[in-house]
Design a protein around this motif. Structure first.
Motif, PDB file in Angstrom:
ATOM      1  N   THR A 241       0.824  -1.204   0.000  1.00 36.04           N
ATOM      2  CA  THR A 241       0.000   0.000   0.000  1.00 36.04           C
ATOM      3  C   THR A 241       0.857   1.252   0.000  1.00 36.04           C
ATOM      4  O   THR A 241       0.581   2.214  -0.741  1.00 36.04           O
ATOM      5  N   HIS A 242       1.900   1.262   0.822  1.00 32.84           N
ATOM      6  CA  HIS A 242       2.820   2.416   0.823  1.00 32.84           C
ATOM      7  C   HIS A 242       3.446   2.606  -0.553  1.00 32.84           C
ATOM      8  O   HIS A 242       3.533   3.735  -1.068  1.00 32.84           O
ATOM      9  N   ALA A 243       3.921   1.499  -1.145  1.00 34.72           N
ATOM     10  CA  ALA A 243       4.558   1.602  -2.456  1.00 34.72           C
ATOM     11  C   ALA A 243       3.582   2.116  -3.507  1.00 34.72           C
ATOM     12  O   ALA A 243       3.918   2.980  -4.324  1.00 34.72           O
ATOM     13  N   ALA A 244       2.345   1.605  -3.490  1.00 31.65           N
ATOM     14  CA  ALA A 244       1.347   2.041  -4.464  1.00 31.65           C
ATOM     15  C   ALA A 244       1.005   3.515  -4.280  1.00 31.65           C
ATOM     16  O   ALA A 244       0.828   4.250  -5.266  1.00 31.65           O
ATOM     17  N   ARG A 245       0.923   3.937  -3.031  1.00 31.79           N
ATOM     18  CA  ARG A 245       0.595   5.339  -2.763  1.00 31.79           C
ATOM     19  C   ARG A 245       1.624   6.277  -3.403  1.00 31.79           C
ATOM     20  O   ARG A 245       1.296   7.379  -3.863  1.00 31.79           O
ATOM     21  N   HIS A 246       2.891   5.823  -3.429  1.00 29.83           N
ATOM     22  CA  HIS A 246       3.964   6.656  -3.981  1.00 29.83           C
ATOM     23  C   HIS A 246       4.354   6.231  -5.392  1.00 29.83           C
ATOM     24  O   HIS A 246       5.395   6.667  -5.910  1.00 29.83           O
ATOM     25  N   LYS A 248       5.425   3.390  -6.737  1.00 29.00           N
ATOM     26  CA  LYS A 248       6.715   2.711  -6.833  1.00 29.00           C
ATOM     27  C   LYS A 248       6.492   1.217  -7.041  1.00 29.00           C
ATOM     28  O   LYS A 248       5.679   0.605  -6.336  1.00 29.00           O
ATOM     29  N   PRO A 249       7.191   0.611  -7.984  1.00 34.89           N
ATOM     30  CA  PRO A 249       7.047  -0.840  -8.181  1.00 34.89           C
ATOM     31  C   PRO A 249       7.548  -1.596  -6.963  1.00 34.89           C
ATOM     32  O   PRO A 249       8.504  -1.182  -6.294  1.00 34.89           O
ATOM     33  N   ALA A 250       6.896  -2.720  -6.669  1.00 34.84           N
ATOM     34  CA  ALA A 250       7.275  -3.525  -5.513  1.00 34.84           C
ATOM     35  C   ALA A 250       7.249  -4.996  -5.885  1.00 34.84           C
ATOM     36  O   ALA A 250       6.363  -5.441  -6.615  1.00 34.84           O
ATOM     37  N   VAL A 251       8.236  -5.738  -5.387  1.00 34.73           N
ATOM     38  CA  VAL A 251       8.231  -7.192  -5.455  1.00 34.73           C
ATOM     39  C   VAL A 251       7.907  -7.685  -4.050  1.00 34.73           C
ATOM     40  O   VAL A 251       8.640  -7.384  -3.101  1.00 34.73           O
TER      41      VAL A 251
END
Length: 486
Positions: A241-246, A248-251
């Motif tokens: 959720t933090h990554a999506a808010r900013h 940013k791609p996440a694995v």
């Protein structure tokens, strides 16, 4: 003597700005094994400062020099096996064979990453324009945030940084509070001693109470351009959720509720051995552990009796003893959580074939259950301990339905002596990984590793890991002047 470690920022051991520390407790003895610096948000910013400052030079470094560092680190890691054995036993209760396996696989992850540095890094594209050359070029993204877990600390600590470094990124790592040395600082020490330049890998340890703030600060920093996290689905949702808010791609490699399916054409002796390994290695504290065993009804009686007999004899206790198979869980609270899952299942009608009862400190008995009803928490909840549940099926359709009756989808095993039969079943199980005629626990550094559904998204391993931490750019070169309409 209690070990003391600081943060690693810009190649230097540095105390937290506040001067605070956190305790690292031995789960078997209950004693404090080490203290580590307890970072605050300002320390996270310092670590990102260092990673950002080091990025241009690391990305521009001769790829053969970058490869040499990773290959040298692999050799160094293998030479430090005994140190890993000590750290994993004292921080996370890991038994000696598990620790040495971590070292071997961690070294091979570094070697695979080193090989990837000089592998082809793009494609030549067709173009609709005459005289134009199109290129798809993979380039490093910048600073990567890496969250490494405690349960396979060397493997997953290395995995959290290796592909990102190989792709030319710099990294800020936040290791688990339960094993900050083994899954963080130990890995960083190996890379630093192999010649990794200052600032390319930074490690921020923290007090458990500050974990949420530290994680959010790290992911939110605008200079962090990609994120990877391995751990529970609950925490993975927060990181994602933090990554999506900013943006940013996440694995994310998250929890599992993995099934091992024993088909009617299985070798029962082999199936018992495979399941025992897949369930009870590292006391079941592996994301791939097969805590659900689905057995064809024609084999169920024989299989269940033999499995219970084998499991009842597994040596348990001190992880420092070479013969120990069932060591302590990561904490006494973790052991009590597993005991509560078992007690809830029994209260709702499950039968204990072996094990059960109360843990001794952090050591929970190896346990096999049958008849666990759907309303028991253990039916859907990840055990993450030395516990498995046997269920039966009569047809392949029933086996597939049971295997897929979970929100998770990490891995599975299908035990059979008929490969085509096993493959037919395996193709219908909704997981990121499946092993035919093997149990659910396996990891190879060149293979795409990751889950499906609530077990995460993205892939570590091989070229997939490099791509996850790269930015693919379209670059064109016109060999003749274009004609424009105005």
């Amino acid at each position: 003597m209690t070990l003391q470690r600081e943060l690693l920022i810009d190649g230097k051991d540095s105390p937290a700005a506040s001067g605070r520390t956190a305790e690292d407790v031995d789960p078997y003895t209950g004693e404090v094994y080490a203290t580590v610096a307890a970072a605050g948000p300002e320390d996270v910013t310092r670590a990102v400062d260092a990673a950002q400052a080091a990025f241009d030079a690391w990305a521009a470094l001769d790829p053969f020099a970058r490869r040499k560092i990773l290959l040298d680190a692999a050799d160094l890691l293998e030479s430090r096996g005994e140190q890993a054995v000590e750290l994993m036993a004292r921080e996370a209760g890991g038994a000696r064979p598990w620790a040495l396996f971590n070292v071997r696989l961690g070294a091979n992850i570094l070697r695979e990453a080193g090989a990837a540095v000089t592998a082809p890094r793009g494609e030549v594209l067709s173009s609709q324009e005459t005289g134009k050359l199109g290129l798809a070029v993979r380039e490093p993204v910048g600073v990567v945030a890496a969250f490494s877990p405690w349960n396979a600390p060397v493997i997953l600590g290395v995995r959290s940084v290796a592909a990102a470094l190989a792709a030319g990124n710099t990294v800020v790592m936040k290791p688990s509070e339960d094993a900050p040395l083994a899954c963080g600082l130990f890995v960083a020490d190996v890379l630093r001693d192999a010649g990794l330049p200052d600032g390319v890998l930074n490690v921020v340890t923290n007090d458990p109470a500050d974990a949420a703030e530290i994680a959010e600060t790290l992911v939110a920093d605008p200079r962090v351009r990609a994120v990877n996290f391995t751990g529970s689905t609950h925490v993975g949702r927060i990181i994602g959720t933090h990554a999506a808010r900013h943006l940013k791609p996440a694995v994310l490699e998250l929890g599992g509720k993995n099934a091992v399916v024993v088909l009617d054409d299985a070798d029962v002796d082999y199936a018992v051995d495979a399941v025992t390994f897949g369930v009870f290695m590292n006391a079941g504290q592996i994301c791939m552990s097969g805590d659900r065993v689905l057995v064809h009804e024609s084999l169920a009686g024989e299989f269940s009796a033999r499995l219970a007999e084998k499991v009842s004899g597994l040596p348990a206790g001190d992880p420092g003893e070479p013969s120990t198979v069932i060591g302590p869980l990561v904490s006494r609270d973790a052991a009590r959580r597993v005991a509560a899952l078992v007690a809830d299942a029994v209260a709702k009608g499950a039968t204990v074939l072996t094990g059960g009862g109360e843990p001794e400190g952090a050591v929970h008995p190896a346990t096999v259950l049958t008849g666990v009803p759907r309303d028991a928490e253990l039916y859907h909840g990840e055990a993450f301990g030395p516990v498995c549940v046997i269920d039966t099926f009569g047809t392949d359709d029933e086996a597939v339905a049971l295997a897929n009756d979970t929100e998770n989808g990490l891995t599975a095993g299908v035990i059979t002596e008929n490969g085509t039969h096993g493959l037919r079943v395996a193709r219908r199980i909704r997981t990121g990984i499946v092993h035919v005629n093997d149990q659910s626990v396996a990891d190879e550094p060149q293979a795409p590793f990751g889950g499906f559904k609530a077990s995460g998204y993205g892939r570590f391993g091989g070229r997939w890991g490099i791509e996850a931490f790269s930015n693919t750019r379209w670059v064109t070169l016109a060999t003749e002047q274009a004609q424009y309409p105005f």
